[in-house]
Design a protein around this motif. Structure first.
Motif, PDB file in Angstrom:
ATOM      1  N   PRO A  99       0.832  -1.214   0.000  1.00  0.00           N
ATOM      2  CA  PRO A  99       0.000   0.000   0.000  1.00  0.00           C
ATOM      3  C   PRO A  99       0.862   1.257   0.000  1.00  0.00           C
ATOM      4  O   PRO A  99       1.894   1.329   0.673  1.00  0.00           O
ATOM      5  N   LYS A 100       0.438   2.245  -0.781  1.00  0.00           N
ATOM      6  CA  LYS A 100       1.101   3.551  -0.796  1.00  0.00           C
ATOM      7  C   LYS A 100       0.058   4.605  -0.465  1.00  0.00           C
ATOM      8  O   LYS A 100      -1.122   4.434  -0.767  1.00  0.00           O
ATOM      9  N   GLY A 143      -3.029  10.562   3.768  1.00  0.00           N
ATOM     10  CA  GLY A 143      -2.924   9.280   4.450  1.00  0.00           C
ATOM     11  C   GLY A 143      -3.836   8.208   3.903  1.00  0.00           C
ATOM     12  O   GLY A 143      -4.078   7.195   4.562  1.00  0.00           O
ATOM     13  N   LEU A 144      -4.364   8.395   2.685  1.00  0.00           N
ATOM     14  CA  LEU A 144      -5.260   7.424   2.072  1.00  0.00           C
ATOM     15  C   LEU A 144      -4.502   6.569   1.060  1.00  0.00           C
ATOM     16  O   LEU A 144      -3.630   7.065   0.332  1.00  0.00           O
ATOM     17  N   ILE A 145      -4.829   5.291   1.010  1.00  0.00           N
ATOM     18  CA  ILE A 145      -4.199   4.387   0.039  1.00  0.00           C
ATOM     19  C   ILE A 145      -4.586   4.820  -1.373  1.00  0.00           C
ATOM     20  O   ILE A 145      -5.766   4.995  -1.674  1.00  0.00           O
ATOM     21  N   LYS A 151       4.558  -2.120  -6.553  1.00  0.00           N
ATOM     22  CA  LYS A 151       3.929  -0.893  -7.065  1.00  0.00           C
ATOM     23  C   LYS A 151       2.457  -0.788  -6.699  1.00  0.00           C
ATOM     24  O   LYS A 151       1.921   0.311  -6.574  1.00  0.00           O
ATOM     25  N   TYR A 152       1.806  -1.945  -6.527  1.00  0.00           N
ATOM     26  CA  TYR A 152       0.357  -1.945  -6.340  1.00  0.00           C
ATOM     27  C   TYR A 152      -0.055  -2.678  -5.064  1.00  0.00           C
ATOM     28  O   TYR A 152       0.658  -3.565  -4.568  1.00  0.00           O
ATOM     29  N   LYS A 209     -13.354  -0.779   5.862  1.00  0.00           N
ATOM     30  CA  LYS A 209     -12.155  -1.502   6.295  1.00  0.00           C
ATOM     31  C   LYS A 209     -10.879  -0.721   6.038  1.00  0.00           C
ATOM     32  O   LYS A 209      -9.974  -0.704   6.877  1.00  0.00           O
ATOM     33  N   PHE A 210     -10.783  -0.059   4.881  1.00  0.00           N
ATOM     34  CA  PHE A 210      -9.531   0.587   4.486  1.00  0.00           C
ATOM     35  C   PHE A 210      -9.643   2.095   4.327  1.00  0.00           C
ATOM     36  O   PHE A 210      -8.662   2.746   3.987  1.00  0.00           O
ATOM     37  N   ASN A 211     -10.821   2.644   4.530  1.00  0.00           N
ATOM     38  CA  ASN A 211     -11.068   4.066   4.281  1.00  0.00           C
ATOM     39  C   ASN A 211     -10.698   4.436   2.843  1.00  0.00           C
ATOM     40  O   ASN A 211     -10.189   5.521   2.569  1.00  0.00           O
TER      41      ASN A 211
END
Length: 316
Positions: free
Chosen positions: A25-26, A31-33, A67-68, A112-114
């Motif tokens: 994750p980036k 602060g969002l993926i 990368k992903y 779950k991940f926002n």
């Protein structure tokens, strides 16, 4: 999830979602993926359908795991997640549509991940229905869609196949009981065997002897009785009613359409090629594979084309 509301207004509480993640994750400045790619499996599959792309996730491959960030979940209606079988509701489970499958997935990503936006979505077979529906209903939610061995509607021979499977299931008087009986297990096997001819290509089937085919046919039927008949009925009905042809012009995402010349489910000339002409920003790849509808198991054969398509999103 605490609850999920279906299109028809039904609400289920304490909703189970089965999933896995893979990759790196980036995060953006908030602060969002921002590099998430969602994988959507075919009919009654599971999160493990992502295994089809794992050979292409190494360094310098199209789906480089450095990368992903991949998220693969078992769809609404399939046994690992909220479904007729996992809830115990059986034939009292709410009827659902492909849009419900999309909304279930979208709600999970947020809770779950926002995640409010994904880089892309890869959909295989029914997963392609999910991808196209998401791109139509939520045009700004993703940058790209990869739609593989799929279509913009269930029609013609494929619609008749779905109707045939539905007829087999509902013709069993035990279906209304909502519990497994010997008769229902036999009916489930028959309904699944109706699908046998629509996986491998005609060429691959003809290459086998009749004895080999008979053995494969028997083994397929025996394996498929592990499926829940109510999961099958609901999923088949959702797919049978799928048709987004009139809304393809609403898609803003870039779309890569992958078809297979030997696909008995969705022949390119009837599905992928017309669809590529109706989606304004689309590219089309027609694979040559005797795996037919199962050609996603040979994606390494179009590795260069996949990498070229994804290069447009390297800086997203």
């Amino acid at each position: 999830m605490e609850s999920f509301e279906f299109q028809n207004g039904n609400i289920l509480d304490d909703v189970k979602v089965e999933y896995m993640t893979y990759g790196t994750p980036k995060y953006d400045e908030n602060g969002l993926i921002d590099n998430a790619i969602v994988y959507c499996h075919g009919s009654l599959g599971s999160f493990s359908g992502i295994n089809k792309i794992l050979p292409l996730t190494f360094e310098d491959c199209p789906f480089d795991k450095d990368k992903y960030f991949f998220i693969s979940m078992t769809a609404l209606g399939s046994s690992g997640s909220c479904s007729p079988s996992s809830t115990g509701l059986k034939n009292k489970f709410p009827k659902y549509s492909i849009l419900d499958v999309v909304n279930f997935q979208k709600q999970f990503l947020k809770e779950k991940f926002n995640i409010l936006h994904v880089l892309g979505l890869i959909g295989n077979s029914m997963g392609g229905f999910v991808g196209l529906t998401q791109a139509i209903e939520y045009p700004d939610f993703q940058d790209f869609i990869i739609c593989g061995v799929s279509s913009f509607k269930v029609a013609g021979h494929d619609y008749i196949l779905s109707k045939f499977v539905d007829e087999i299931i509902t013709s069993d008087p035990d279906y209304a009981k909502g519990e497994a009986t010997y008769s229902l297990i036999r009916t489930l096997r028959m309904a699944c065997l109706a699908e046998f001819n629509f996986g491998l290509s005609k060429e691959a089937l003809r290459a086998k002897s009749n004895d080999e085919l008979a053995m494969d046919f028997e083994e397929f039927g025996n394996e498929m009785i592990e499926t829940d008949i109510y999961d099958l009925k609901y999923c088949n009905e959702a797919s049978m009613n799928y048709d987004v042809e009139a809304d393809l012009d609403k898609i803003n995402s870039k779309v890569l359409i992958i078809a297979c010349k030997q696909d008995p489910h969705f022949p390119p000339e009837l599905d992928a090629i017309p669809m590529s002409k109706m989606i304004k920003d689309s590219e089309l790849i027609v694979m040559d594979s005797e795996l037919g509808h199962l050609c996603f198991n040979e994606l390494e054969n179009i590795s260069y084309e996949l990498k070229d398509f994804l290069s447009d999103f390297d800086d997203c």
